[in-house]
Write an enzyme that holds these catalytic residues in place. Structure first.
Site, PDB file in Angstrom:
ATOM      1  N   LYS A 159       0.832  -1.202   0.000  1.00  0.00           N
ATOM      2  CA  LYS A 159       0.000   0.000   0.000  1.00  0.00           C
ATOM      3  C   LYS A 159       0.865   1.249   0.000  1.00  0.00           C
ATOM      4  O   LYS A 159       1.889   1.290   0.688  1.00  0.00           O
ATOM      5  CB  LYS A 159      -0.896   0.028   1.251  1.00  0.00           C
ATOM      6  CG  LYS A 159      -1.974  -1.046   1.270  1.00  0.00           C
ATOM      7  CD  LYS A 159      -2.890  -0.864   2.469  1.00  0.00           C
ATOM      8  CE  LYS A 159      -4.041  -1.868   2.417  1.00  0.00           C
ATOM      9  NZ  LYS A 159      -4.989  -1.657   3.529  1.00  0.00           N
ATOM     10  N   LYS A 202      -0.609  -7.921   5.635  1.00  0.00           N
ATOM     11  CA  LYS A 202      -1.168  -9.229   5.310  1.00  0.00           C
ATOM     12  C   LYS A 202      -2.479  -8.954   4.572  1.00  0.00           C
ATOM     13  O   LYS A 202      -3.227  -8.049   4.941  1.00  0.00           O
ATOM     14  CB  LYS A 202      -1.424  -9.994   6.618  1.00  0.00           C
ATOM     15  CG  LYS A 202      -1.935 -11.366   6.421  1.00  0.00           C
ATOM     16  CD  LYS A 202      -0.855 -12.413   6.721  1.00  0.00           C
ATOM     17  CE  LYS A 202      -1.348 -13.807   6.365  1.00  0.00           C
ATOM     18  NZ  LYS A 202      -0.942 -14.237   5.015  1.00  0.00           N
ATOM     19  N   PHE A 203      -2.729  -9.693   3.486  1.00  0.00           N
ATOM     20  CA  PHE A 203      -3.953  -9.493   2.705  1.00  0.00           C
ATOM     21  C   PHE A 203      -5.116 -10.203   3.390  1.00  0.00           C
ATOM     22  O   PHE A 203      -5.066 -11.406   3.630  1.00  0.00           O
ATOM     23  CB  PHE A 203      -3.754 -10.027   1.284  1.00  0.00           C
ATOM     24  CG  PHE A 203      -4.963  -9.893   0.403  1.00  0.00           C
ATOM     25  CD1 PHE A 203      -5.576  -8.660   0.204  1.00  0.00           C
ATOM     26  CD2 PHE A 203      -5.497 -11.009  -0.243  1.00  0.00           C
ATOM     27  CE1 PHE A 203      -6.700  -8.531  -0.612  1.00  0.00           C
ATOM     28  CE2 PHE A 203      -6.616 -10.894  -1.070  1.00  0.00           C
ATOM     29  CZ  PHE A 203      -7.211  -9.652  -1.252  1.00  0.00           C
ATOM     30  N   HIS A 209     -16.545  -4.696   5.652  1.00  0.00           N
ATOM     31  CA  HIS A 209     -16.048  -3.348   5.910  1.00  0.00           C
ATOM     32  C   HIS A 209     -16.930  -2.726   6.984  1.00  0.00           C
ATOM     33  O   HIS A 209     -18.088  -2.406   6.735  1.00  0.00           O
ATOM     34  CB  HIS A 209     -16.081  -2.514   4.628  1.00  0.00           C
ATOM     35  CG  HIS A 209     -15.587  -1.111   4.829  1.00  0.00           C
ATOM     36  ND1 HIS A 209     -15.748  -0.123   3.892  1.00  0.00           N
ATOM     37  CD2 HIS A 209     -14.941  -0.552   5.861  1.00  0.00           C
ATOM     38  CE1 HIS A 209     -15.221   0.992   4.363  1.00  0.00           C
ATOM     39  NE2 HIS A 209     -14.723   0.753   5.551  1.00  0.00           N
ATOM     40  N   HIS A 236     -14.822   0.295  -4.741  1.00  0.00           N
ATOM     41  CA  HIS A 236     -14.663   1.269  -3.652  1.00  0.00           C
ATOM     42  C   HIS A 236     -15.785   2.301  -3.583  1.00  0.00           C
ATOM     43  O   HIS A 236     -15.682   3.283  -2.860  1.00  0.00           O
ATOM     44  CB  HIS A 236     -13.283   1.950  -3.704  1.00  0.00           C
ATOM     45  CG  HIS A 236     -12.168   0.949  -3.770  1.00  0.00           C
ATOM     46  ND1 HIS A 236     -11.870   0.138  -2.712  1.00  0.00           N
ATOM     47  CD2 HIS A 236     -11.343   0.589  -4.776  1.00  0.00           C
ATOM     48  CE1 HIS A 236     -10.883  -0.680  -3.073  1.00  0.00           C
ATOM     49  NE2 HIS A 236     -10.550  -0.432  -4.312  1.00  0.00           N
ATOM     50  N   LYS A 238     -19.417   2.643  -2.225  1.00  0.00           N
ATOM     51  CA  LYS A 238     -20.398   1.958  -1.395  1.00  0.00           C
ATOM     52  C   LYS A 238     -21.775   2.100  -2.036  1.00  0.00           C
ATOM     53  O   LYS A 238     -22.075   3.143  -2.629  1.00  0.00           O
ATOM     54  CB  LYS A 238     -20.420   2.583   0.000  1.00  0.00           C
ATOM     55  CG  LYS A 238     -19.102   2.380   0.746  1.00  0.00           C
ATOM     56  CD  LYS A 238     -18.983   3.278   1.953  1.00  0.00           C
ATOM     57  CE  LYS A 238     -17.599   3.117   2.586  1.00  0.00           C
ATOM     58  NZ  LYS A 238     -17.278   4.237   3.497  1.00  0.00           N
ATOM     59  N   ASN A 290     -11.079   8.539   8.251  1.00  0.00           N
ATOM     60  CA  ASN A 290     -11.573   9.666   7.448  1.00  0.00           C
ATOM     61  C   ASN A 290     -11.905  10.813   8.390  1.00  0.00           C
ATOM     62  O   ASN A 290     -12.618  10.632   9.369  1.00  0.00           O
ATOM     63  CB  ASN A 290     -12.809   9.251   6.658  1.00  0.00           C
ATOM     64  CG  ASN A 290     -12.520   8.075   5.751  1.00  0.00           C
ATOM     65  OD1 ASN A 290     -11.469   8.008   5.124  1.00  0.00           O
ATOM     66  ND2 ASN A 290     -13.420   7.127   5.700  1.00  0.00           N
ATOM     67  N   ARG A 292     -13.682  13.505   7.871  1.00  0.00           N
ATOM     68  CA  ARG A 292     -14.790  14.301   7.307  1.00  0.00           C
ATOM     69  C   ARG A 292     -16.125  13.657   7.662  1.00  0.00           C
ATOM     70  O   ARG A 292     -16.166  12.569   8.213  1.00  0.00           O
ATOM     71  CB  ARG A 292     -14.649  14.297   5.783  1.00  0.00           C
ATOM     72  CG  ARG A 292     -14.646  12.878   5.244  1.00  0.00           C
ATOM     73  CD  ARG A 292     -14.912  12.758   3.767  1.00  0.00           C
ATOM     74  NE  ARG A 292     -15.288  11.400   3.434  1.00  0.00           N
ATOM     75  CZ  ARG A 292     -14.451  10.406   3.245  1.00  0.00           C
ATOM     76  NH1 ARG A 292     -13.165  10.602   3.333  1.00  0.00           N
ATOM     77  NH2 ARG A 292     -14.905   9.198   2.968  1.00  0.00           N
ATOM     78  N   VAL A 295     -20.836  10.123   3.470  1.00  0.00           N
ATOM     79  CA  VAL A 295     -22.121  10.008   2.770  1.00  0.00           C
ATOM     80  C   VAL A 295     -23.133   9.253   3.638  1.00  0.00           C
ATOM     81  O   VAL A 295     -24.294   9.649   3.763  1.00  0.00           O
ATOM     82  CB  VAL A 295     -21.939   9.274   1.414  1.00  0.00           C
ATOM     83  CG1 VAL A 295     -23.289   9.058   0.736  1.00  0.00           C
ATOM     84  CG2 VAL A 295     -20.987  10.017   0.498  1.00  0.00           C
TER      85      VAL A 295
HETATM   86  C1  MV4 Z   1      -7.079  -4.108   2.474  1.00  0.00           C
HETATM   87  C2  MV4 Z   1      -7.789  -5.204   1.968  1.00  0.00           C
HETATM   88  C3  MV4 Z   1      -7.352  -6.469   2.319  1.00  0.00           C
HETATM   89  N1  MV4 Z   1      -6.268  -6.612   3.108  1.00  0.00           N
HETATM   90  N2  MV4 Z   1      -6.020  -4.301   3.270  1.00  0.00           N
HETATM   91  C4  MV4 Z   1      -9.465  -0.772   0.077  1.00  0.00           C
HETATM   92  C5  MV4 Z   1      -9.679   0.648   0.385  1.00  0.00           C
HETATM   93  C6  MV4 Z   1      -8.741   1.000   1.439  1.00  0.00           C
HETATM   94  N3  MV4 Z   1      -9.426   1.781   2.412  1.00  0.00           N
HETATM   95  C7  MV4 Z   1      -8.233  -0.291   1.990  1.00  0.00           C
HETATM   96  N4  MV4 Z   1      -8.761  -1.307   1.160  1.00  0.00           N
HETATM   97  C8  MV4 Z   1      -8.493  -2.611   1.401  1.00  0.00           C
HETATM   98  N5  MV4 Z   1      -7.437  -2.849   2.205  1.00  0.00           N
HETATM   99  C9  MV4 Z   1      -5.631  -5.531   3.565  1.00  0.00           C
HETATM  100  N6  MV4 Z   1      -4.557  -5.693   4.347  1.00  0.00           N
HETATM  101  C10 MV4 Z   1      -8.900  -4.980   1.149  1.00  0.00           C
HETATM  102  C11 MV4 Z   1      -9.253  -3.674   0.857  1.00  0.00           C
HETATM  103  C12 MV4 Z   1     -10.416  -3.509   0.028  1.00  0.00           C
HETATM  104  C13 MV4 Z   1     -11.596  -2.935   0.526  1.00  0.00           C
HETATM  105  C14 MV4 Z   1     -11.683  -2.444   1.815  1.00  0.00           C
HETATM  106  C15 MV4 Z   1     -12.848  -1.870   2.277  1.00  0.00           C
HETATM  107  C16 MV4 Z   1     -13.956  -1.791   1.454  1.00  0.00           C
HETATM  108  C17 MV4 Z   1     -13.889  -2.248   0.181  1.00  0.00           C
HETATM  109  C18 MV4 Z   1     -12.715  -2.833  -0.312  1.00  0.00           C
HETATM  110  C19 MV4 Z   1     -12.661  -3.311  -1.613  1.00  0.00           C
HETATM  111  C20 MV4 Z   1     -11.515  -3.869  -2.078  1.00  0.00           C
HETATM  112  C21 MV4 Z   1     -10.386  -3.961  -1.263  1.00  0.00           C
END
Ligand code: MV4
Length: 447
Positions: A159, A202-203, A209, A236, A238, A290, A292, A295
């Site tokens: 990231k 880590k993924f 969310h 991304h 919502k 965030n 702010r 929405v």
């Molecule tokens: C992640 C993730 C999986 N693992 N981080 C996307 C937006 C940003 N705010 C962070 N995001 C993500 N971070 C890790 N370590 C997956 C996402 C992500 C996601 C997060 C929240 C809402 C929608 C998303 C859609 C795709 C990926």
């Protein structure tokens, strides 16, 4: 309070802010672009100022023009809303330097949270759970980087520290693509943000969310309004949000909420804000904050009865929060459907004239929107037309109420995602609350 607020936004959020100002007996100045002369809130504002042409870069993002409008109208404070300049620390700083109150946290805090490594450091300082990873200095040597990555474990995410909201990130499945992925992410980050710092996490594969709404007055008082689940999203954006997030581990939630309030106090947060988390296997993982209004704030308002926008105005004008956390009582459930001017299948924007429309109404139905029959949706801004919010005692009755509200609501002349909402609200996985952030794109659309 004979203060004057300049509303530096458009559409539904400008209308929302204007209504809150009226209730607090604050004077209002509405700025707009030359194409936005027919916006609903302009008729309700005490004064209006055209700040530039339709191109947002020359109007809603034009800092000198907005500051001039504030100066000429004698405004005391500037309300940024969401999008545009809401999280630009330079804008906030320039408002203050020109003698106007920026309605939001200090530019220092906005800047810190804009840097995702700093945000994560601050979160960890308050014992907020974060995603395991590496955010130290990247070694020059590829082998050393591979060791760090192996330690984090695959799959991992690279990231950009200056990214956020889904910009500047990449998944890496194994060592073979690690170094090239880092280079790509760094290059993109350098081009997009002028900062090529990256970190590893880590993924988390299939999380929900979940976010926490906080309100803090910068005078030692901080409260939260519970959680929102925003897992139903595409690219991304919502689409449906709800409050509170259900089926969450009680202990993890309690710890996380307490830690969020600790952060507010530790950084002297002043204003409203949202801490975003991924939630998987009963654990919360902070990802970003965030600074702010969001929405989806109405769903938190509906389950608590707390007016978040009014709180923003009061906090900025120096009025402390007198409510205690134990006075915030979550009651029932709320769902928000975002109605966008777009094709329900291709998601392509659909600007144009709304020849006719009827808003939904009735018990437990809220309609936050600037649209009316005859309104022309411009192609220059985001495609949000309306937010339908329903409130009921249970999630199930809230969904039913939303289906009725959707039946009642119609827009003619342009395409909207109305039918997508009808399908989603009848979807079995959604109704069972078993969806996650990947569901809409990876499973639902292919059905
Ligand atoms: C992640 C993730 C999986 N693992 N981080 C996307 C937006 C940003 N705010 C962070 N995001 C993500 N971070 C890790 N370590 C997956 C996402 C992500 C996601 C997060 C929240 C809402 C929608 C998303 C859609 C795709 C990926």
């Amino acid at each position: 309070m004979s203060k004057k607020i300049l509303i530096a936004n458009r559409g539904e959020i400008a209308l929302r802010a204007l209504r809150a100002c009226k209730e607090l007996e604050l004077q209002t100045v509405a700025i707009h672009s030359s194409g936005d002369k027919e916006l609903k809130h302009l008729r309700l504002a005490d004064e209006t100022v055209c700040v530039g042409p339709e191109n947002p870069l020359e109007s809603y993002l034009n800092i000198p023009a907005i500051l001039s409008a504030a100066e000429l109208s004698g405004a005391n404070a500037i309300y940024p809303g969401y999008g545009f300049l809401a999280e630009d620390p330079d804008f906030s700083e320039r408002c203050e330097a020109s003698g106007f109150i920026f309605i939001g946290p200090s530019s220092n805090v906005i800047r810190k949270m804009g840097d995702k490594i700093t945000a994560k450091d601050l979160a960890e300082d308050s014992d907020i759970p974060t995603v395991p990873g590496y955010k130290g200095e990247m070694p020059d040597n590829d082998e050393d980087i591979k060791k760090i990555a192996k330690n984090v474990g695959y799959p991992l995410m690279i990231k950009a520290s200056a990214g956020g909201g889904g910009r500047g990130m990449r998944v890496v499945h194994d060592e073979s693509t690690l170094i090239s992925s880092i280079q790509l992410t760094r290059q993109e980050a350098k081009n997009a943000f002028g900062n090529d710092t990256v970190y590893f996490e880590k993924f988390i594969k299939n999380p929900r969310h979940i976010e926490v709404q906080i309100v803090a007055d910068g005078k030692g008082s901080a409260i939260h309004l519970g959680t929102r689940d925003c897992s139903m999203q595409r690219r991304h954006q919502k689409i449906i949000e709800e409050a509170p997030a259900l089926d969450v581990n009680e202990d993890s939630l309690t710890e996380t909420l307490e830690a969020c309030l600790r952060l507010c106090k530790n950084i002297d947060y002043s204003g409203v804000g949202t801490l975003e988390f991924l939630y998987e296997n009963e654990r919360f993982y902070f990802i970003e904050m965030n600074t702010r209004i969001q929405v989806e704030h109405p769903v938190s308002e509906m389950i608590t009865g707390f007016d978040i926008v009014k709180a923003q105005l009061k906090i900025a004008l120096g009025i402390p929060i007198t409510l205690d956390q134990k006075e915030i009582i979550v009651r029932g459930h709320a769902i928000e459907c975002r109605i966008n001017a777009e094709d329900p299948e291709t998601f392509v924007p659909s600007p144009g004239v709304i020849s006719k429309m009827h808003p939904p109404g009735g018990f437990g139905v809220r309609f936050d929107s600037h649209i009316y029959s005859g309104y022309k949706v411009p192609p220059y801004y985001d495609s949000l037309l309306a937010k339908i919010i329903t409130t009921a005692n249970t999630r199930k009755s809230c969904i039913k109420r939303m289906l009725s509200a959707l039946d009642e609501f119609f827009v003619e002349g342009i395409s909207t995602n109305h039918s997508l909402h009808q399908k989603l609200l009848k979807d079995e996985i959604f109704c069972q609350n078993k969806h996650n952030i990947n569901y809409l794109e990876e499973s639902f659309i292919k059905k």
